[in-house]
Design a protein around this motif. Structure first.
Motif, PDB file in Angstrom:
ATOM      1  N   ARG A  76       7.245   0.289  -1.344  1.00  0.00           N
ATOM      2  CA  ARG A  76       7.526   0.952  -2.624  1.00  0.00           C
ATOM      3  C   ARG A  76       8.924   1.552  -2.705  1.00  0.00           C
ATOM      4  NH1 ARG A  76       2.139   4.560  -2.829  1.00  0.00           N
ATOM      5  NH2 ARG A  76       2.772   4.711  -0.631  1.00  0.00           N
ATOM      6  N   ASP A 100       4.507  -0.551   3.623  1.00  0.00           N
ATOM      7  CA  ASP A 100       4.769   0.133   2.352  1.00  0.00           C
ATOM      8  C   ASP A 100       6.154  -0.256   1.844  1.00  0.00           C
ATOM      9  OD1 ASP A 100       5.084   1.833   0.206  1.00  0.00           O
ATOM     10  OD2 ASP A 100       4.401   3.627   1.256  1.00  0.00           O
ATOM     11  N   ASN A 137      -2.143  -5.308   0.561  1.00  0.00           N
ATOM     12  CA  ASN A 137      -0.791  -4.798   0.363  1.00  0.00           C
ATOM     13  C   ASN A 137      -0.427  -4.816  -1.106  1.00  0.00           C
ATOM     14  OD1 ASN A 137       2.245  -5.090   0.066  1.00  0.00           O
ATOM     15  ND2 ASN A 137       2.108  -4.601   2.242  1.00  0.00           N
ATOM     16  N   THR A 194       3.407  -4.837  -3.900  1.00  0.00           N
ATOM     17  CA  THR A 194       4.334  -5.879  -3.445  1.00  0.00           C
ATOM     18  C   THR A 194       4.009  -7.194  -4.131  1.00  0.00           C
ATOM     19  OG1 THR A 194       4.344  -4.793  -1.274  1.00  0.00           O
ATOM     20  CG2 THR A 194       5.318  -6.993  -1.412  1.00  0.00           C
ATOM     21  N   ARG A 214      -2.294  -1.941  -2.807  1.00  0.00           N
ATOM     22  CA  ARG A 214      -1.895  -0.583  -2.416  1.00  0.00           C
ATOM     23  C   ARG A 214      -0.457  -0.263  -2.797  1.00  0.00           C
ATOM     24  NH1 ARG A 214      -3.166   0.434   3.772  1.00  0.00           N
ATOM     25  NH2 ARG A 214      -2.410   2.497   3.182  1.00  0.00           N
ATOM     26  N   TYR A 215       0.433  -1.246  -2.615  1.00  0.00           N
ATOM     27  CA  TYR A 215       1.856  -0.962  -2.762  1.00  0.00           C
ATOM     28  C   TYR A 215       2.536  -1.740  -3.886  1.00  0.00           C
ATOM     29  CZ  TYR A 215       0.827   0.780   1.928  1.00  0.00           C
ATOM     30  OH  TYR A 215       0.266   1.426   3.009  1.00  0.00           O
TER      31      TYR A 215
END
Length: 232
Positions: A165, A163, A192, A198, A195-196
């Motif tokens: 964030r 994570d 990733n 990046t 979800r985050y």
């Protein structure tokens, strides 16, 4: 600007008269007991690089760096994607450090401290590929804010749960769409990103030879090194 840092670094002017990158053996980083941590500095501008990439090979991570009596540098893992591409990364504003892949926080802090003492104005990124992304993931969780950023290439599946964030350091994930290594599925890098959020660069093309988990497969960005790390 190189694609690896396209989303991170300020605009870089073109170099009209490019110099050839030079490898230097450096052993000034050391533990309190004097035990040294050697690394290879590849640079065309030893005095003031703007960016330094600390690069760790995949596999067992061992480079066994040493300086021979005749002054030449001996090291292993030269075929690894990051290590074999170190001259492509390097220009008037970028220097690279090639070093053993190791997740040790203490060891990496010693290396970072050594670099900051030499190049106090440089922005430092820690870069891993394949198995050494286990190190970049772990170090990013324990050294957040201590370096400018972390770059994870051909990442192990654990990247899916990193994570980023709230990270103070910047993060970039680079994957090959057709990486067939079961340990580094591009789906984890894509997960990733979903979800985050990046930053993710998904490469295509190149050639694959032999073991899909080795450096000459899509896993190692074989045949597209300069496309993955362009200068413009």
């Amino acid at each position: 600007m190189k694609i690896f840092l396209l989303l991170f670094c300020s605009m870089i002017s073109l170099t009209l008269f490019a110099k050839e990158p030079v490898d230097s053996f450096v052993n000034t980083a050391h533990y309190d007991d004097g035990d040294k941590i050697p690394y290879i500095l590849t640079s065309v501008n030893l005095s003031s690089p703007k960016y330094i990439l600390i690069m760790m090979p995949g596999g067992n991570g061992m480079m066994s760096i040493q300086k021979n009596i005749d002054g030449t540098i001996y090291f292993q893992s030269g075929g690894n994607f990051l290590i074999r591409s170190r001259a492509i990364f390097t220009d008037d504003e970028f220097s690279t450090i090639s070093i053993d892949g190791d997740r040790s926080i203490k060891r990496m802090r010693i290396v970072v401290r050594d670099l900051k003492s030499k190049f106090p104005n440089a922005q430092i990124y820690i870069v891993g590929t394949s198995r050494s992304t286990l190190a970049t993931i772990y170090q990013s969780e324990n050294m957040d804010g201590e370096v400018t950023g972390f770059i994870h290439t051909a990442s192990m599946s654990a990247i899916g749960g990193l994570d980023t964030r709230k990270s103070k350091s910047r993060h970039l994930i680079v994957a090959h769409k057709y990486d067939e290594c079961r340990l580094t599925p591009p789906s984890s890098s894509l997960e990733n990103n979903r979800r985050y959020g990046t930053d993710l660069i998904l490469m295509e093309g190149g050639v694959t030879e032999g073991d899909p988990c080795q450096a000459l497969g899509y896993h190692g960005f074989n045949g597209i090194e300069t496309e993955t790390i362009p200068k413009n």
